[in-house]
Design a protein around this motif. Sequence first.
Motif, PDB file in Angstrom:
ATOM      1  N   SER A   1       0.908  -0.953   0.255  1.00 41.58           N
ATOM      2  CA  SER A   1      -0.566  -0.145   0.069  1.00 41.58           C
ATOM      3  C   SER A   1       0.692   1.235   0.041  1.00 41.58           C
TER       4      SER A   1
ATOM      5  N   GLN B   1      -5.606   4.826  -1.993  1.00 41.59           N
ATOM      6  CA  GLN B   1      -5.795   4.193  -0.962  1.00 41.59           C
ATOM      7  C   GLN B   1      -6.837   3.257  -1.351  1.00 41.59           C
TER       8      GLN B   1
ATOM      9  N   ASP C   1      -5.141   0.260  -3.295  1.00 41.68           N
ATOM     10  CA  ASP C   1      -4.749  -0.625  -2.082  1.00 41.68           C
ATOM     11  C   ASP C   1      -5.489  -1.867  -1.558  1.00 41.68           C
TER      12      ASP C   1
END
Length: 232
Positions: free
Chosen positions: A45, A149, A152
Amino acid sequence: MPATDTATTVTDALHRRRSVRAFSDRPVDPALLETIFATAQRAPSGGNLQPWQAVVLAGEPWQAVKDAVAGRIAMGREGYQPEYDIYPKGLTDPWETRRFGVGEGLYAALGIPREDKKGRLGQFMHNYTGFGAPVMLFLHCSRIMGPPQWSDMGMWLQSVMLLLVEHGLASCPQECWAMYGETIRQTLGLGDDQILFTGLAIGYADEAAAVNQWPVPRVGLDEVIDWRGFSR
Ligand SMILES: Cc1cc2nc3c(=O)[nH]c(=O)nc-3n(C[C@H](O)[C@H](O)[C@H](O)COP(=O)(O)O)c2cc1C
């Protein structure tokens, strides 16, 4: 290939994974899930934020979500609480054709003709039973997170799905649950600072079901990879 055979390489797991839309009622060992989630923590990530968070449900708490969402579904369009636009508004080609194509493939495998709107809706509504999966995972993150994100979260999700295949399990990611995000978050006791991305139905595939057997196409590499500086 059957989704519940075990896989020994990443290549194997990638080829075997598919979205399974009929599960057997065989229960899933929570110790196995714990091993899978612990391994999936190795997903990368940006900045190592590890923004993914998940609630994993079985038994009564899973039933409680299904019941709560059924209440919203009964309200018709009034019941919708979309967390985000599942697809961009005004989706154009080539993406709209791909989306249309996967629906056609699914309904053809089930022998549901285009004019049978009721039959198609009925199949879609199986989503809200998790297709009979004994386990449901709801993937969410803080609302402050942005596109990097969310990507991710996708990497974590794919890691989990491949590990499930390695262990003989199957899954179906289900963003349709985000249509009823608020009810789900309330039922799970998640605050408004959280956003629900997707469900992931988990269990053992019903191998005999036609819905698990049709070939799901992919576009050719020429549509996605632009090679430069290679002599090929
Ligand atoms: C984030 C995400 C959400 C999805 N949501 C749904 C869904 O709500 N219902 C469903 O039947 N399939 C859903 N799918 C499955 C896709 O339709 C499927 O991945 C795609 O058609 C490719 O097929 P395959 O997964 O069998 O290879 C979702 C997939 C992803 C990655």
